[in-house]
Design a protein around this motif. Structure first.
Motif, short mmCIF file in Angstrom:
data_model
loop_
_atom_site.label_atom_id
_atom_site.label_comp_id
_atom_site.label_asym_id
_atom_site.label_seq_id
_atom_site.Cartn_x
_atom_site.Cartn_y
_atom_site.Cartn_z
N ASP A 21 -16.15 -101.78 5.44
CA ASP A 21 -17.23 -100.99 6.05
C ASP A 21 -18.21 -101.88 6.79
OD1 ASP A 21 -18.77 -98.59 6.54
OD2 ASP A 21 -20.20 -99.39 5.09
N VAL A 26 -14.44 -98.20 8.52
CA VAL A 26 -14.29 -96.93 7.79
C VAL A 26 -15.51 -96.04 8.00
CG1 VAL A 26 -12.58 -97.48 6.00
CG2 VAL A 26 -14.96 -98.18 5.66
N PRO A 27 -15.75 -95.60 9.26
CA PRO A 27 -16.94 -94.79 9.56
C PRO A 27 -16.93 -93.46 8.79
CG PRO A 27 -15.38 -94.68 11.36
CD PRO A 27 -14.87 -95.74 10.41
N ALA A 28 -18.14 -92.93 8.55
CA ALA A 28 -18.30 -91.64 7.86
C ALA A 28 -17.54 -91.69 6.53
CB ALA A 28 -17.86 -90.49 8.75
N HIS A 50 -17.72 -92.07 0.81
CA HIS A 50 -17.92 -93.11 1.81
C HIS A 50 -17.33 -94.40 1.27
CE1 HIS A 50 -19.58 -95.80 4.75
NE2 HIS A 50 -20.09 -94.79 5.43
N GLU A 77 -4.48 -87.94 1.73
CA GLU A 77 -3.33 -88.71 2.22
C GLU A 77 -2.63 -89.50 1.11
OE1 GLU A 77 -5.32 -90.68 5.44
OE2 GLU A 77 -5.98 -88.69 6.07
N HIS A 98 -9.86 -96.94 9.06
CA HIS A 98 -9.86 -96.04 10.22
C HIS A 98 -10.53 -96.81 11.36
CE1 HIS A 98 -9.87 -91.58 11.29
NE2 HIS A 98 -10.26 -92.19 12.38
N SER A 99 -9.92 -97.91 11.74
CA SER A 99 -10.60 -98.87 12.61
C SER A 99 -10.60 -98.45 14.08
CB SER A 99 -9.94 -100.23 12.48
OG SER A 99 -8.68 -100.19 13.12
N THR A 103 -7.32 -97.22 16.48
CA THR A 103 -7.43 -95.85 16.99
C THR A 103 -7.36 -95.85 18.52
OG1 THR A 103 -8.77 -95.30 15.07
CG2 THR A 103 -8.84 -93.75 16.90
N ASN A 141 -0.30 -87.97 14.79
CA ASN A 141 -1.08 -87.45 13.66
C ASN A 141 -0.55 -86.07 13.27
OD1 ASN A 141 -3.03 -87.41 11.68
ND2 ASN A 141 -4.76 -87.10 13.07
N ASP A 142 -0.71 -85.70 12.01
CA ASP A 142 -0.20 -84.41 11.52
C ASP A 142 -1.02 -84.02 10.30
OD1 ASP A 142 1.27 -82.22 10.62
OD2 ASP A 142 3.22 -83.20 10.88
N GLN A 143 -1.58 -82.81 10.28
CA GLN A 143 -2.36 -82.39 9.12
C GLN A 143 -1.46 -81.97 7.95
OE1 GLN A 143 -5.62 -82.93 8.86
NE2 GLN A 143 -5.57 -83.70 10.98
N GLY A 169 -4.79 -91.83 16.67
CA GLY A 169 -6.15 -91.28 16.56
C GLY A 169 -6.69 -91.32 15.15
N HIS A 170 -6.12 -92.15 14.27
CA HIS A 170 -6.38 -92.00 12.84
C HIS A 170 -6.37 -93.33 12.07
CE1 HIS A 170 -5.23 -89.36 9.07
NE2 HIS A 170 -6.09 -90.28 8.78
N LEU A 183 -5.84 -106.96 1.99
CA LEU A 183 -7.06 -107.14 2.76
C LEU A 183 -6.88 -108.23 3.82
CD1 LEU A 183 -9.97 -106.20 3.06
CD2 LEU A 183 -10.65 -107.88 1.36
#
Lengths: 204, 204, 204, 204
Positions: A21, A26-28, A50, A77, A98-99, A103, A141-143, A169-170, A183
């Motif tokens: 972070d 890892v926003p939001a 968060h 996920e 989620h960099s 993305t 991407n796929d929900q 996008g993810h 890491l």
């Protein structure tokens, strides 16, 4: 009875989250992290927290099939994590930042990111020369996570030497023998993804 | 008996590593640092450690030929450090950050980076005007370190006023009379390399 | 006898330096800062110090003509500071960051940077609408500081509403009624310079 | 009698300001923040303070029409906050960062920023898939705040699913059920705005 191994892994995931972070990856409430214990159970981040401000109660346990072992709801996920552990018996940690660079890159390339001729590729497990060509596949991407997990697992089974994948996008997923190992992969890959996006913006 | 000089230099290298990592210039376990002691021995980072989180035990001693003096394994690139010390008797510190700007720049230029008309060139030892043209050679990367070291040393012997060199896809090397001096060079050069990469991305 | 005003101003300059360096705007030993005391003496950074790690002994005193009052050597660019104080009687602080955006911008434009239609222009003293056109002149760099100072002073005398100037390849100067005021100008201007450099890199 | 709810909200706004400033999104004294209390009063930042260094006395109270309840002067843009609270009864916090990406983006697009196919859109309240098209309107800047507030309110009334708006050259506004909620929106939106500006700078 204290579950020392769980506590140790949870502490490592919390610390990894703080580092990730701090770099803005890892926003939001995006991203999710896990570690596999010796008995096959998986410590994983609870849904919706968060990742830069995790507390011990934000890490929970699931079994190898991703079912909650303590009644709480794991990351949406989770099946992507369990798929990676199934495919790679030596993997004991999975990190999904989620960099921005991964993305952005997923919007600039089709199908895969190719990394070659970077010394930093040697930070990836099993690579000992920059004269290497690493393919990082990009999946749409796929929900529908079970469907996405299946598609990814099919790819991983058919390919060797995969160190990471991007979901368009993810952000991206990478793994390692330990949290420290995973890491190191995160840090090296995000660095290389960032250079690649900048190559798209420059004139040669 | 305490080896005070070694401990002082080791502390300086640890602190330099923290600064350099804070800027994102030694991702994963990349980069390596050294300092030459008064008796010619060289304090250098042990292979494979994260340079932003060095502890005293991560700094070891080698002789002027790069041979371990304490049984541990020094950085794979130790011969590049000893080559610099051989060529420049006044140098007492060598820093090798694996910075994004130098790595990116090595993909955009051929043979050398030319820096001119920057006031910050005066941060380099012996430069007292911006109206200076500094050539930073770019060498192709090579996993055969003795061969790479020889090639670089031949270049350094034949050229004056070299303050740093880049290894393609692999960051840069710079040196100075002290760790502080070398760190000032790192900070100035990375700043200038960053501006140069951005010049490639802009319209004029 | 304690010189309380001097000590207060010195503490403010030290703190400003820490902030400015944290953003990467005074790499190596670049930049210099000053504050004018009530009696006309000027507290200014000693030559060659790192501006992010200033200690009280790194701030010295010069008179209105830039002559050392304590035997130490002030910044090589002291005459630029005294010229600003001469031209603007209300100015009590001058800050010179060596920022990447202003340095890059000076390579992309000729003669001046034009800032308009930014709400943040209101952070500059005396501006109360974004519908303003601010001209920031860019002077060629010159190691002959008396000559450069004279050229700049001539420009400042002939123009109103100047809030800052850039020296090509060398960062910018801005000033204010207090250190806090000048620092607000630094923060706003660097933000706007950064956006302007990015406008040069984007397609519209 | 202590006004505990006010103090709690004020502490949250102060902490949010520290986070937002740490990322560089409220330079100089730009930006403003507010939270609506249970009784309809609004805690809001006092005009002209640095939003990264807020103290409890920098947060004041206004009524639903934006009139000061304690004699102090609220942010010049208070009417934009009250307009948002009027339109969205569930909103209890409004954050206005003056971020570089939103400011730059407002110069590159006309009328609106379109965000689609980003997983991070799910960080916005009520969005549960990346397969979403979010319109962020861009309004021209205007120093006549009542006129600007009216124009924006008319837009908000006529459109559903608005999560944020940009004022050209002036940053963006977003809101949420709590300060934490609004801050999650800030973090996600600035990330997406940043990617969008970089898309403008890259070749595909």
């Amino acid at each position: 009875m204290h579950d020392t191994e769980f506590e140790t892994r949870a502490a490592e995931l919390i610390e990894a989250g703080r580092f990730i972070d701090g770099r803005g990856w890892v926003p939001a409430t995006s991203g999710n992290f896990s570690a596999r214990l010796g008995d096959g159970r998986i410590a994983i981040t609870v849904s919706g927290r968060h990742k830069g401000r995790l507390r011990p109660e934000d890490i929970m346990l699931v079994d190898a099939a991703g079912r909650s072992l303590d009644g709480r709801k794991p990351s949406a996920e989770t099946l992507l994590h369990t798929g990676i552990y199934r495919r790679y018996p030596e993997a004991h940690a999975v990190l999904h930042p989620h960099s921005p660079a991964s993305t952005l890159l997923s919007r600039l390339v089709t199908g895969a990111v190719i990394l070659e001729d970077y010394e930093l590729l040697k930070a990836l497990a099993g690579i000992d020369t920059h004269a290497t060509r690493i393919v990082v596949p990009v999946f749409p991407n796929d929900q529908d996570i079970p469907r996405l997990a299946l598609k990814i697992e099919e790819y991983l089974v058919r390919h060797d030497r995969v160190h990471a994948y991007i979901i368009a996008g993810h952000g991206f997923y990478t793994w390692g023998k330990s949290v420290a190992d995973a890491l190191r992969h995160v840090e090296a890959l995000e660095y290389l993804f960032d250079l690649e996006t900048r190559m798209h913006g420059v004139k040669r």
